[in-house]
Design an enzyme around this catalytic site. Sequence first.
Site, PDB file in Angstrom:
ATOM      1  N   SER B 148       0.841  -1.196   0.000  1.00 11.76           N
ATOM      2  CA  SER B 148       0.000   0.000   0.000  1.00 11.76           C
ATOM      3  C   SER B 148       0.881   1.252   0.000  1.00 11.76           C
ATOM      4  O   SER B 148       1.651   1.451  -0.932  1.00 11.76           O
ATOM      5  CB  SER B 148      -0.966  -0.064   1.186  1.00 11.76           C
ATOM      6  OG  SER B 148      -2.014   0.859   1.020  1.00 11.76           O
ATOM      7  N   ASP B 224      -9.973  -5.773  -3.399  1.00 13.19           N
ATOM      8  CA  ASP B 224      -9.416  -4.712  -2.548  1.00 13.19           C
ATOM      9  C   ASP B 224     -10.324  -3.491  -2.632  1.00 13.19           C
ATOM     10  O   ASP B 224     -10.509  -2.908  -3.704  1.00 13.19           O
ATOM     11  CB  ASP B 224      -8.014  -4.389  -3.069  1.00 13.19           C
ATOM     12  CG  ASP B 224      -7.242  -3.427  -2.187  1.00 13.19           C
ATOM     13  OD1 ASP B 224      -7.870  -2.527  -1.591  1.00 13.19           O
ATOM     14  OD2 ASP B 224      -6.018  -3.563  -2.114  1.00 13.19           O
ATOM     15  N   HIS B 257      -7.267  -6.171   0.790  1.00 14.03           N
ATOM     16  CA  HIS B 257      -6.099  -5.319   1.077  1.00 14.03           C
ATOM     17  C   HIS B 257      -5.345  -5.780   2.330  1.00 14.03           C
ATOM     18  O   HIS B 257      -4.399  -5.142   2.753  1.00 14.03           O
ATOM     19  CB  HIS B 257      -6.597  -3.878   1.287  1.00 14.03           C
ATOM     20  CG  HIS B 257      -5.549  -2.812   1.123  1.00 14.03           C
ATOM     21  ND1 HIS B 257      -4.950  -2.523  -0.081  1.00 14.03           N
ATOM     22  CD2 HIS B 257      -4.968  -1.951   2.018  1.00 14.03           C
ATOM     23  CE1 HIS B 257      -4.072  -1.534   0.066  1.00 14.03           C
ATOM     24  NE2 HIS B 257      -4.061  -1.171   1.331  1.00 14.03           N
TER      25      HIS B 257
END
Lengths: 279, 279
Positions: B148, B224, B257
Site C-alpha cells: 500500500s 481490494d 487489502h
Amino acid sequence: MTIENISQAKVADGWHKQFTHESDTLNCSMRFAIFLPPNASKSSPVPVLYWLSGLTCTDENFMQKAGAFKKAAELGIAIVAPDTSPRGDDVADDDGYDLGKGAGFYLNATQQPWASHYHMYDYVTKELPKLIEATFPVNNVKSISGHSMGGHGAITIGLKNPGLYQSISAFSPISHPVSCPWGQKAFNAYLGMNREDWKQYDATELLNKAQSPLPILVDQGEADSFLAEQLKPELLVAAAEKHQSPLELRMQPGYDHSYFFISTFIDEHLTFHATHLLK
Amino acid sequence: MTIENISQAKVADGWHKQFTHESDTLNCSMRFAIFLPPNASKSSPVPVLYWLSGLTCTDENFMQKAGAFKKAAELGIAIVAPDTSPRGDDVADDDGYDLGKGAGFYLNATQQPWASHYHMYDYVTKELPKLIEATFPVNNVKSISGHSMGGHGAITIGLKNPGLYQSISAFSPISHPVSCPWGQKAFNAYLGMNREDWKQYDATELLNKAQSPLPILVDQGEADSFLAEQLKPELLVAAAEKHQSPLELRMQPGYDHSYFFISTFIDEHLTFHATHLLK
C-alpha cells in the site's frame, strides 16, 4: 441458531471468516472465526481442528499470527477459533488479565458471579461444534489444539471427550493448573475452594487417573518465561508415563511463549492432526 | 550510532529482534525489526529485503502477520521492517490516519511543521541500511518490497536508487499518488502546492519518464476496497509499457487489502527477490 457474518477475507486460496451469534450456553453474544480450505464443499465436507487460545486472546490472535492457512489448505482441514471467554457488558470481569474476560479457562464455573456466563467447557464441546456442523461444509470429524490456557483446554477437553475428537495437541500448555498461580487463582474463583473439584479440569490429574484414549503432541519452548512457574510439562509427562499414555513432549531449544514459536511448529501440528482426521 | 535491543524471539530457526536507536535523519528515537535467518553469520553474511509497511502500521504488522520467516529462513534472506514515520511527542501529527504519524509516505518533507522530522526517504535509503550493515551479519546486497503506502515507497525508492537495490516488489501499491486522495492529501502537506514537486515520489510518473532499471513484481487483490480510488495499478502498467519496463502485475481474484492477502503470496515475493539477491 442465527449467526451473522461480520468479516471475510480470501487467504491461501480458502476463506477466513468471522461470525457473531447469541450463545445459549454462555448467555451472551459471541464471536468466532473459521478458516475454510479451498476444497471444502457441501458434497465434500472437511474435518475441523478447534484451536483454543491463551489468556487475553480473542478469535483473532491465532488467525492473524500463526501462519497456519497454507498447510491447512494443502491438507484440507478447517480451523475454528472461538473466543477465550464470554463477552459483553453484562458479563462479570476482574481487573487481572488472568481472570474473567479473556480468561475463561475452558471450564464450567459453579461460583457466582462467574456461573451466570462462564461455561466455556460446554460452549466448546457442545454448542459451538453443533453450530459449526450445521452451518459450514464440514463433517463431524474433529481434533483439538491450543496454546497456554488453551493448551490446558485442549488437553482436558480432549481427554474428557474421546468420542468427540481424534487427536490432541498443545503449545506450552498450563499442564497442572491445580499447582500453579494462574490455575489456582482461576479455579478458586470459578470452582470454589474444594480442590477435589478442580481435578476434573487438570490435564495432569486426568492422565494420573487413566490412559489417554487419544494421541497427544505437545511442543514447549525452553526459553519460555512461564515454563517453571506456570506450565510444568514435566508433570504431564510423568502422569502420561504412569498409564503409558500416547503423549509426546518436544522441548524446543531457544523458543519462547509467543506466536513466533507457534508459527514455527504449527505445520507439524496440522500434519499430526491430519493423520488422525483424514484416516 | 548506539542501538538498543528491546525484544528477541526465536522463529523458524532464526531470530526476530526489535531495536530502538536515535535517528539523526528523523531527529527522533525510532524502532525497527529484523529477521535473521539461521545461516546468517559474520563469516557468511546474508542479503537483506527491506519491507515498507502501509498506513497506520509500525515495524510489527509485517513481522507478526505476513508468515514470511519459514521461506526467508530457507532462502537465507534477512528482512528489515522500519516504522512508517518518525515518532515521539515532539513530532508533528494530524488527526487523520493518513497524514502524520504512521503515514510518512517514504519522502523528504519540505513544508513545516513536517520538514523537521519527516525524512523517511533518507532514513530508509541511507541511515537505516548503514546502521543495519554495521550491526548485523548481513552484506550490502538489498532488495525492497512493501504494501500500500509501503508499496508506493518500495517502487519509488527502488526506481530512484538502482545501484542500492537488486529488485522491487509490492502488494497493492499506491501506484499514482499524485492522482488519488491519500497521495494528494499527503503530498500537499509534506511537499507543498507545486504538483511538479510531487512527481519525484510517484511510481507512475517515474516509469513514464524512463525504463525501470530493476525488475518489479506487483500483486494486487481484485476485491481490494481501495483498488479503484486509491491504488490504480493499471496506470503503473501503462507507464511501464511506455518504456518496456520489466514490471509484472498479477491481479489476484478474490483477495482484499489485508495481511491475509500478503501472507498468501509473500513466499513468491521472497523467491522472486532471492533470484536477484543471491545470484
